[in-house]
Design an enzyme around this catalytic site. Structure first.
Site, PDB file in Angstrom:
ATOM      1  N   CYS A  92       9.842  -4.151   9.605  1.00 54.31           N
ATOM      2  CA  CYS A  92       8.532  -4.685   9.958  1.00 54.31           C
ATOM      3  C   CYS A  92       8.690  -5.915  10.844  1.00 54.31           C
ATOM      4  O   CYS A  92       9.561  -6.751  10.601  1.00 54.31           O
ATOM      5  CB  CYS A  92       7.764  -5.057   8.692  1.00 54.31           C
ATOM      6  SG  CYS A  92       6.093  -5.674   9.014  1.00 54.31           S
TER       7      CYS A  92
ATOM      8  N   CYS B 209       6.374 -12.093   6.592  1.00 49.98           N
ATOM      9  CA  CYS B 209       5.878 -12.421   5.257  1.00 49.98           C
ATOM     10  C   CYS B 209       7.047 -12.716   4.317  1.00 49.98           C
ATOM     11  O   CYS B 209       7.882 -11.843   4.066  1.00 49.98           O
ATOM     12  CB  CYS B 209       5.028 -11.283   4.711  1.00 49.98           C
ATOM     13  SG  CYS B 209       3.703 -10.752   5.823  1.00 49.98           S
TER      14      CYS B 209
ATOM     15  N   CYS C 282       8.250 -10.376   1.321  1.00 49.43           N
ATOM     16  CA  CYS C 282       8.414  -8.930   1.528  1.00 49.43           C
ATOM     17  C   CYS C 282       9.850  -8.542   1.859  1.00 49.43           C
ATOM     18  O   CYS C 282      10.475  -9.122   2.752  1.00 49.43           O
ATOM     19  CB  CYS C 282       7.475  -8.476   2.640  1.00 49.43           C
ATOM     20  SG  CYS C 282       7.476  -6.680   2.888  1.00 49.43           S
TER      21      CYS C 282
ATOM     22  N   CYS D 235      -1.764   6.180  -2.812  1.00 51.05           N
ATOM     23  CA  CYS D 235      -1.811   5.072  -1.868  1.00 51.05           C
ATOM     24  C   CYS D 235      -0.757   5.292  -0.797  1.00 51.05           C
ATOM     25  O   CYS D 235       0.447   5.306  -1.089  1.00 51.05           O
ATOM     26  CB  CYS D 235      -1.566   3.752  -2.592  1.00 51.05           C
ATOM     27  SG  CYS D 235      -2.729   3.450  -3.934  1.00 51.05           S
TER      28      CYS D 235
ATOM     29  N   CYS E  56      -5.984   6.241  -0.646  1.00 56.70           N
ATOM     30  CA  CYS E  56      -6.132   4.888  -0.131  1.00 56.70           C
ATOM     31  C   CYS E  56      -5.050   4.665   0.921  1.00 56.70           C
ATOM     32  O   CYS E  56      -3.881   4.990   0.685  1.00 56.70           O
ATOM     33  CB  CYS E  56      -5.987   3.869  -1.257  1.00 56.70           C
ATOM     34  SG  CYS E  56      -6.095   2.141  -0.724  1.00 56.70           S
TER      35      CYS E  56
ATOM     36  N   CYS F 155      -9.960  -2.477  -1.069  1.00 55.29           N
ATOM     37  CA  CYS F 155      -8.987  -2.828  -2.100  1.00 55.29           C
ATOM     38  C   CYS F 155      -8.230  -4.045  -1.582  1.00 55.29           C
ATOM     39  O   CYS F 155      -7.605  -3.986  -0.521  1.00 55.29           O
ATOM     40  CB  CYS F 155      -8.045  -1.652  -2.342  1.00 55.29           C
ATOM     41  SG  CYS F 155      -6.648  -2.010  -3.446  1.00 55.29           S
TER      42      CYS F 155
ATOM     43  N   ARG G  86      -5.953  -4.010 -11.063  1.00 57.60           N
ATOM     44  CA  ARG G  86      -4.745  -3.179 -11.138  1.00 57.60           C
ATOM     45  C   ARG G  86      -3.506  -4.054 -11.290  1.00 57.60           C
ATOM     46  O   ARG G  86      -3.301  -4.994 -10.527  1.00 57.60           O
ATOM     47  CB  ARG G  86      -4.620  -2.332  -9.865  1.00 57.60           C
ATOM     48  CG  ARG G  86      -3.429  -1.361  -9.874  1.00 57.60           C
ATOM     49  CD  ARG G  86      -3.381  -0.553  -8.583  1.00 57.60           C
ATOM     50  NE  ARG G  86      -4.683   0.011  -8.297  1.00 57.60           N
ATOM     51  CZ  ARG G  86      -5.269  -0.036  -7.103  1.00 57.60           C
ATOM     52  NH1 ARG G  86      -4.666  -0.618  -6.084  1.00 57.60           N
ATOM     53  NH2 ARG G  86      -6.457   0.485  -6.927  1.00 57.60           N
TER      54      ARG G  86
END
Length: 396
Positions: free
Chosen positions: A65, A69, A72, A109, A142, A202, A272
């Site tokens: 990626c 972040c 992550c 998801c 999702c 979400c 969740r």
């Protein structure tokens, strides 16, 4: 404890607690944690009974990626030894999803690393959604693809997506400390785009990154204002090879207090328990089911969860039941608003609105000091080596 009675009453009325009340929940002592769980459990059962919704993750594209972040394992510069692969073919993604659905999941998801999807990526994911739904008519899908451009949420909905996930993660005031390649406002914009397209929004948070109690309350109050239908609560998995590898700030009791605070602030929303529950809640996971009404089944994006069979046994042993595919997750007032397709809800739901325990280091408002570092449990962090992107059977 007068605080807990007040919070239960407000939760049953869908009334927003005050910031001081929310902070006081986080500042309660470990001796009071069972009282906190029991109180928040009354609110959870009022809106969701004893049902537990199962969700299943499919990592469509792992690693590499360009965003930075800090939390992550797939970030730019990550040295975490995770699986790295490009886009799964629609049929392979559908096969991966089928394993979770066979285990009892009702929502799949679909997640892909990256800043956000190109139009070609949206086409690819749209085909994946159609393939999954052709084989499983009742499944909820999702998508979680990063920052959305104009029109992309609408295209995903046309393809059959039911929801879109994009987490705020932490408070606006500290967001720049964990990510520099995009902004907090970018994330809010994507959640609003999902809402506007008629997708069920979400959006949640990550706890355990060194944030203060004030940061946690700030982000949860911001989530209530954004009004998502579901709020995933992640507990940081401190992957070796990431900037936050040394952040071991959570105890099982603190995780329970965080979940209780989220339930009190967003009483009628699907809360969740997401990544990190096995690492930080450990043997107290069953207690957390009294606070959250939704979990992920099996493994996560880049880390392994406990066995899917163990998840199901935990739910049954704790006196809960798996939510069936034909059951409606949300309370009637929220489900009705969501079905309207406008992506908006009653302001009294988890939308905008206007709430003293003691703890060592707490001030008179009940705000706890930043918790001390806990023992590192690196033995509980296992990189995913099975399922999507591999030749091994998934954990479901």
């Amino acid at each position: 404890m007068d605080l807990l009675k007040t919070l239960v009453d407000k939760g049953l009325r869908r009334e927003l607690p005050t910031r001081e009340e929310a902070l006081a929940v986080l500042a309660t002592s470990d001796d009071d944690v069972l009282d906190v769980v029991a109180a928040a459990g009354k609110v959870r059962r009022h809106w969701f009974g004893r049902r537990v919704k199962l969700n299943y993750l499919v990592n469509l594209k792992s690693g590499l990626c360009p965003e930075d972040c800090s939390y992550c394992s797939q970030r730019l510069g990550s040295k975490a030894e995770i699986l790295k692969y490009t886009w799964l073919k629609p049929e392979d993604a559908s096969q991966a999803a089928a394993a979770g659905l066979a285990g009892g999941a009702k929502r799949v998801c679909l997640v892909a690393s990256g800043r956000g999807p190109t139009d070609r990526d949206v086409d690819r994911v749209s085909q994946t959604i159609k393939t999954i739904k052709e084989q499983n008519e009742q499944v909820e899908v999702c998508a979680c693809l990063g920052l959305l451009s104009d029109g992309q949420a609408e295209r995903l909905r046309e393809a059959g997506a039911d929801a879109y996930n994009h987490n705020l993660n932490t408070s606006e005031s500290t967001y720049g400390d964990i990510t520099t390649t995009h902004t907090y406002a970018d994330r809010v914009d994507t959640v609003n785009k999902a809402h506007a397209a008629g997708l069920s929004a979400c959006s949640g948070l990550i706890a355990g990154m060194g944030e203060s109690d004030e940061d946690l309350v700030d982000v949860v109050f911001s989530l209530r204002e954004l009004d998502p239908d579901s709020v995933p609560v992640n507990f940081l998995i401190p992957f070796e090879g990431t900037p936050l590898a040394k952040e071991w700030n959570l105890t099982p009791q603190r995780c329970l207090r965080i979940l209780a605070m989220v339930r009190f602030v967003c009483p009628d929303v699907e809360v969740r328990i997401a990544g990190g529950r096995e690492v930080h809640l450990r043997t107290m996971q069953p207690l957390a089911l009294n606070l959250a009404n939704s979990i992920f089944l099996g493994d996560y994006l880049t880390s392994e969860g406990q066995a899917g069979k163990a998840d199901l046994e935990m739910i049954a042993d704790a006196g809960f039941e798996v939510e069936g595919a034909g059951e409606v997750t949300l309370p009637e007032h929220r489900a009705t608003a969501a079905a309207g397709g406008c992506g908006s809800h009653e302001s009294a739901g988890c939308g905008s609105g206007s709430g003293c325990g003691s703890h060592e280091g707490a001030d008179v408002c009940g705000t706890a000091a930043t918790p001390a570092a806990q023992e590192a449990r690196t033995d509980l962090v296992a990189v995913r080596r099975r399922g999507a992107g591999t030749d091994l059977a998934p954990n479901a």
